[in-house]
Design an enzyme around this catalytic site. Structure first.
Site, mmCIF file in Angstrom:
data_model
loop_
_atom_site.group_PDB
_atom_site.id
_atom_site.type_symbol
_atom_site.label_atom_id
_atom_site.label_comp_id
_atom_site.label_asym_id
_atom_site.label_seq_id
_atom_site.Cartn_x
_atom_site.Cartn_y
_atom_site.Cartn_z
ATOM 1 N N ASP A 84 48.036 2.023 -77.369
ATOM 2 C CA ASP A 84 48.281 0.825 -78.282
ATOM 3 C C ASP A 84 47.806 -0.317 -77.716
ATOM 4 O O ASP A 84 47.357 -0.532 -76.571
ATOM 5 C CB ASP A 84 49.972 0.581 -78.347
ATOM 6 N N GLU A 100 53.241 0.732 -75.123
ATOM 7 C CA GLU A 100 53.608 0.298 -73.752
ATOM 8 C C GLU A 100 53.725 -1.181 -74.298
ATOM 9 O O GLU A 100 54.524 -1.919 -73.607
ATOM 10 C CB GLU A 100 52.519 0.270 -72.929
HETATM 11 ZN ZN LIG Z 1 48.190 -2.894 -70.838
#
Ligand SMILES: [Zn+2]
Length: 415
Positions: free
Chosen positions: A82, A177
């Protein structure tokens, strides 16, 4: 290292919109993460890795099997699919500046956006090299697509050079994340490695071995709402209470605006609500987890003082753990950082052990028993339209991974 292929991989990954979406109510939070995961899983299969899988959570797994007869402990490599929601990742148009001549880089899609040498001293050592930027209208997503490209290219190199001895290398590409959920669905048993390395660090030749320890405080201020026309002596305004609370938090110390290095902070970052109820979210951060208790005490004392000064108001402070300084878990596998240092030294480079004023997937992985230092990928200015990276730095990061595989196979003997 095949730098041109590394560049192609990076540019390909960067063009898939994998922006993480906070509070999406699904995992992963955006369809693009599945799409990029599919591309990566196909590439790992093409390299004939073992155990290649994109699981139901969108996480991509794979194993480069050992090519030596003796037993070598497996390590893992991790990067996230992401990108940050802070800047759009839709329609990313990577700009490749070959043989960079030096000077400021004016981005073609928005000429007001200029990557200035004055703000980016790292540019001066990149003259004559290949720079990748955005067109100025999006982020680049080198955080963490540089990490993905570096890992896949290093693994491809190892596959193409069977004469290089290595043990088993596990791969794990995580989702979400950037919104704090990178490791929610990573089972350390499935990871099956004595330690892991996240490829998620800025710059070159840095090994992050410490992160913040982090808690989140949700401060709920409850008042009494009534029509203002008849509010006299009856209304208790939670907006006023929340404002008093924030006003009384330290500003000249213990705030992100006034601290750096190893100093922690208490950071009120959202405030929302009305007369009846207002909520303040506060980040608690310090490298020493024990100091988070002092920060929590400060919030509770401040809340009690505001309650005393504004009769009828009630303030609740709820603190939850977010992640812990990875330094606490590092001693479990001292080879993790030591072999990373050795890999750099074998390449004639000087690694810098550093600390991050934030967290990584590695903070959480370390906490659940897999010590996970963070390595440089070459990315610069993450989360910004002024993000850039130098292709030679990406290649240098991939070289470290190849050397790291050798070091693990040799049990840490210098080459
Ligand atoms: Zn990162």
């Amino acid at each position: 290292m095949n730098a041109q292929r590394l560049l192609q991989r990076f540019v390909c990954y960067a063009q898939v919109d994998t922006t993480a979406v906070p509070n999406a109510g699904r995992y992963p939070s955006s369809e693009g993460q599945f799409e990029l995961g599919r591309i990566l899983a196909a590439e790992l299969r093409e390299l004939r890795l073992a155990d290649v899988e994109q699981d139901e959570h969108g996480i991509v797994w794979g194993t480069l099997p050992s090519n030596v007869a003796h037993k070598v402990d497996p390590f893992a490599l991790c990067a996230h699919l992401d990108t940050s929601p802070e800047t759009t990742g839709k329609n990313v148009k990577p700009q490749v500046w070959r043989e960079y001549a030096g000077g400021d880089l004016t981005l073609p899609g928005d000429k007001s956006r200029v990557i200035r040498v004055a703000d980016n001293p790292e540019l001066t050592r990149c003259r004559g090299k290949t720079i990748v930027t955005t067109d100025g209208t999006t982020l680049l997503g080198a955080d963490d697509k540089a990490g993905l490209a570096v890992i896949v290219e290093a693994i491809a190199y190892l596959v193409e050079h069977p004469e290089i001895e290595h043990g088993p290398v596990r791969l794990c590409f995580t989702c979400d994340e950037e919104i704090g959920h990178g490791v929610d669905h990573v089972d350390p048993k499935k990871l099956a490695a004595v330690c892991c390395y996240t490829l998620d660090g800025a710059g070159r030749d840095e090994i992050d071995v410490e992160t913040f320890s982090a808690d989140l405080a949700i401060v709920t201020v409850r008042g009494v709402n009534i029509h203002p026309s008849i509010g006299k002596g009856r209304m208790v305004n939670a907006v006023r209470g929340a404002a008093m609370f924030v006003e009384r938090l330290p500003r000249d110390r213990l705030s992100p605006e006034t601290t750096d290095g190893r100093d922690g902070f208490v950071h009120p970052y959202t405030i929302e609500g009305g007369v009846a109820e207002t909520t303040v979210h506060v980040l608690l951060r310090d490298f020493d987890a024990a100091r988070l208790r002092d920060q929590e005490r400060l919030l509770r004392e401040t809340a009690a003082a505001v309650e005393r000064d504004l009769a009828g108001l009630a303030i609740e402070v709820q603190v939850t753990t977010q992640y812990r300084n990875m330094a606490e878990g590092m001693p479990k596998e001292p080879r993790a950082a030591a072999y990373a240092e050795l890999a750099h030294q074998n390449l004639g480079r000087t690694p810098k052990l550093s600390i991050i004023r934030g967290g990584t997937d590695g903070s959480r992985l370390t906490e659940i028993g897999v010590p996970t230092p963070n390595l440089s990928t070459g990315e610069q200015n993450p989360h910004s339209p002024l993000e850039w990276c130098c292709l030679e730095d990406l290649a240098a990061a991939a070289e470290v991974l190849v050397e790291l595989a050798k070091v693990w196979a040799q049990g840490g003997r210098p080459t």
